[in-house]
Motif scaffolding. Sequence first.
Motif, PDB file in Angstrom:
ATOM      1  N   ILE A  68       0.832  -1.206   0.000  1.00  0.00           N
ATOM      2  CA  ILE A  68       0.000   0.000   0.000  1.00  0.00           C
ATOM      3  C   ILE A  68       0.864   1.254   0.000  1.00  0.00           C
ATOM      4  O   ILE A  68       0.629   2.204  -0.758  1.00  0.00           O
ATOM      5  CB  ILE A  68      -0.961  -0.014   1.205  1.00  0.00           C
ATOM      6  N   ASP A  72       0.760   3.904  -3.012  1.00  0.00           N
ATOM      7  CA  ASP A  72       0.409   5.293  -2.707  1.00  0.00           C
ATOM      8  C   ASP A  72       1.479   6.254  -3.224  1.00  0.00           C
ATOM      9  O   ASP A  72       1.167   7.328  -3.747  1.00  0.00           O
ATOM     10  CB  ASP A  72       0.253   5.486  -1.191  1.00  0.00           C
ATOM     11  N   ASP A  77      -4.675   4.865  -6.170  1.00  0.00           N
ATOM     12  CA  ASP A  77      -5.678   4.885  -5.110  1.00  0.00           C
ATOM     13  C   ASP A  77      -5.727   3.496  -4.491  1.00  0.00           C
ATOM     14  O   ASP A  77      -5.946   2.500  -5.202  1.00  0.00           O
ATOM     15  CB  ASP A  77      -7.055   5.244  -5.676  1.00  0.00           C
ATOM     16  N   THR A  78      -5.507   3.401  -3.196  1.00  0.00           N
ATOM     17  CA  THR A  78      -5.460   2.091  -2.543  1.00  0.00           C
ATOM     18  C   THR A  78      -6.611   1.927  -1.568  1.00  0.00           C
ATOM     19  O   THR A  78      -7.110   2.892  -0.983  1.00  0.00           O
ATOM     20  CB  THR A  78      -4.128   1.893  -1.796  1.00  0.00           C
ATOM     21  N   GLN A  79      -6.999   0.680  -1.391  1.00  0.00           N
ATOM     22  CA  GLN A  79      -8.104   0.340  -0.491  1.00  0.00           C
ATOM     23  C   GLN A  79      -7.806  -0.993   0.173  1.00  0.00           C
ATOM     24  O   GLN A  79      -7.334  -1.931  -0.489  1.00  0.00           O
ATOM     25  CB  GLN A  79      -9.415   0.254  -1.287  1.00  0.00           C
ATOM     26  N   TRP A  80      -8.067  -1.085   1.459  1.00  0.00           N
ATOM     27  CA  TRP A  80      -8.012  -2.362   2.159  1.00  0.00           C
ATOM     28  C   TRP A  80      -9.437  -2.851   2.347  1.00  0.00           C
ATOM     29  O   TRP A  80     -10.260  -2.188   2.980  1.00  0.00           O
ATOM     30  CB  TRP A  80      -7.308  -2.230   3.504  1.00  0.00           C
ATOM     31  N   VAL A  81      -9.751  -4.012   1.765  1.00  0.00           N
ATOM     32  CA  VAL A  81     -11.088  -4.610   1.871  1.00  0.00           C
ATOM     33  C   VAL A  81     -11.082  -5.556   3.061  1.00  0.00           C
ATOM     34  O   VAL A  81     -10.452  -6.619   3.020  1.00  0.00           O
ATOM     35  CB  VAL A  81     -11.457  -5.367   0.580  1.00  0.00           C
ATOM     36  N   ASP A  82     -11.754  -5.182   4.124  1.00  0.00           N
ATOM     37  CA  ASP A  82     -11.759  -5.991   5.341  1.00  0.00           C
ATOM     38  C   ASP A  82     -12.413  -7.354   5.077  1.00  0.00           C
ATOM     39  O   ASP A  82     -13.437  -7.454   4.395  1.00  0.00           O
ATOM     40  CB  ASP A  82     -12.523  -5.259   6.441  1.00  0.00           C
ATOM     41  N   LEU A  92      -6.131  -6.350  -0.720  1.00  0.00           N
ATOM     42  CA  LEU A  92      -5.616  -5.060  -1.164  1.00  0.00           C
ATOM     43  C   LEU A  92      -6.093  -4.780  -2.579  1.00  0.00           C
ATOM     44  O   LEU A  92      -5.955  -5.631  -3.468  1.00  0.00           O
ATOM     45  CB  LEU A  92      -4.085  -5.069  -1.118  1.00  0.00           C
ATOM     46  N   ALA A  94      -5.652  -1.714  -5.536  1.00  0.00           N
ATOM     47  CA  ALA A  94      -4.972  -0.480  -5.929  1.00  0.00           C
ATOM     48  C   ALA A  94      -5.355  -0.142  -7.362  1.00  0.00           C
ATOM     49  O   ALA A  94      -5.309  -1.008  -8.241  1.00  0.00           O
ATOM     50  CB  ALA A  94      -3.453  -0.640  -5.807  1.00  0.00           C
ATOM     51  N   SER A  95      -5.740   1.101  -7.615  1.00  0.00           N
ATOM     52  CA  SER A  95      -6.277   1.486  -8.929  1.00  0.00           C
ATOM     53  C   SER A  95      -5.589   2.729  -9.467  1.00  0.00           C
ATOM     54  O   SER A  95      -5.190   3.627  -8.707  1.00  0.00           O
ATOM     55  CB  SER A  95      -7.784   1.760  -8.820  1.00  0.00           C
ATOM     56  N   ARG A 164      -6.146  -1.969 -12.397  1.00  0.00           N
ATOM     57  CA  ARG A 164      -6.609  -2.294 -11.058  1.00  0.00           C
ATOM     58  C   ARG A 164      -5.846  -3.529 -10.584  1.00  0.00           C
ATOM     59  O   ARG A 164      -5.851  -4.568 -11.242  1.00  0.00           O
ATOM     60  CB  ARG A 164      -8.112  -2.563 -11.027  1.00  0.00           C
TER      61      ARG A 164
END
Length: 433
Positions: A68, A72, A77-82, A92, A94-95, A164
């Motif tokens: 991440i 970054d 754009d990063t996201q952690w999907v719980d 993880l 990342a787009s 992505r």
Amino acid sequence: MKFTILALTLVTGLLQQSSFAKPLIEQQIVERINQGLQQSTDTLQQVVNINSGTLNFEGVKEVADVFIAQFDAIGFDTQWVDGSEFNRAGHLVASYGTKGPKILMIGHLDTVFAKSDDFQRYQTLDNGFVAGPGIIDMKGGDVIILSALKALKGLNLLENVSVRVVMTGDEESSGRPLSLSKKAIIDAAKWADIALGFENADSNIKTAVVARRGSVGWQLNVEGRAAHSSQIFSEKVGYGAIFETARILNEFRENLVGVGNLSFNPGIIVGGTQINVQPQNATAGAFGKSNVVAKEVSVRGGIRALSLQELTDAQKVMQEIVAENLAHTSARLTFSEGYPPMSPTDNNYKLLSMYSDISESLGYGKVSPVNPRNAGAADISFAADHVDMAMDGLGLMGAGAHTKGEVADMSSFAKNMHKAAILIYRIGESELD
């Protein structure tokens, strides 16, 4: 909007005609990757030294955090999907980009090595090999994804594609239900035009995956009449659970061995007067005596097939066999949800041809398709049916995946970064939308 495959085919043909010229910009991509190779190697060592066995949720998230931070830093754009809804750490995502062909790049953060395992560290060996837990399956592939994208971003060559990246936290032991644990990949695949997987496949740099067999679990439960063994085969007692199980498994073998690309395996079996099966930790126990006819048997196994039709046909045959019970026995066969097949398609082969042309242009030789029997199930199977083109096996090569002898052939590390980055660049240069 899915891009035009015919146009990509025409562009690929034009590129192939001059493939050995190696345009200046592709040389720059190679040089950029080579300049960052030490940093890539350092990142690989860092993530390998973090235990991320699937059920070590904190370790999986710690590996994700390393990636991440680097995504970054290059503007993704990063996201952690719980993953709490499916009892796993999470994923993880990342787009980058909003135009051009849409490319999904797939990795995974977890390994098969538990936190308590004694195989935990990155270790440099002789002759360009490195040992480490998950180094080829698949932290090396994750670093290849990152490094290829870093090089392209540094050269301002990511502007003609949308990317992505999905790195899952449960590839080695999927959370349930799959509808939730695989949602991040499926959603990304529905968005994408092309899916690229960075598993090590058969760990041969001269091959890539255009087809994978699906994998589905099965469970067979058999019951018979418990009685003194002197009465077995009698009209009153019949054959008992173990003989009925032996009949079923043997008929599976006789009817299905050699059918297409099908394989099936009974991985664990337990039987006796009383059994205790604990699927959550893959253990079982039994009580029984040699002079008592067995009352219960449980068998758990897996089945792999290259197409849904092949799988459906095999399941039908298995159920018919299970239904023809010996006297005073009963049996029930159930199938669990699993990985779908990644079927071989013409478009997958076109993508492989483009990748192989890149490899040849770099002097690395032709890339051929992996025999599907030599590549296990992988996350790309959940994406393949939703994209126009899919290919896997683009990761770090080596040997011994899933064992304490897992080693990476580091001569493949930069080469597969070069190939992946140039593939993305060429797809973007096709200017298809």
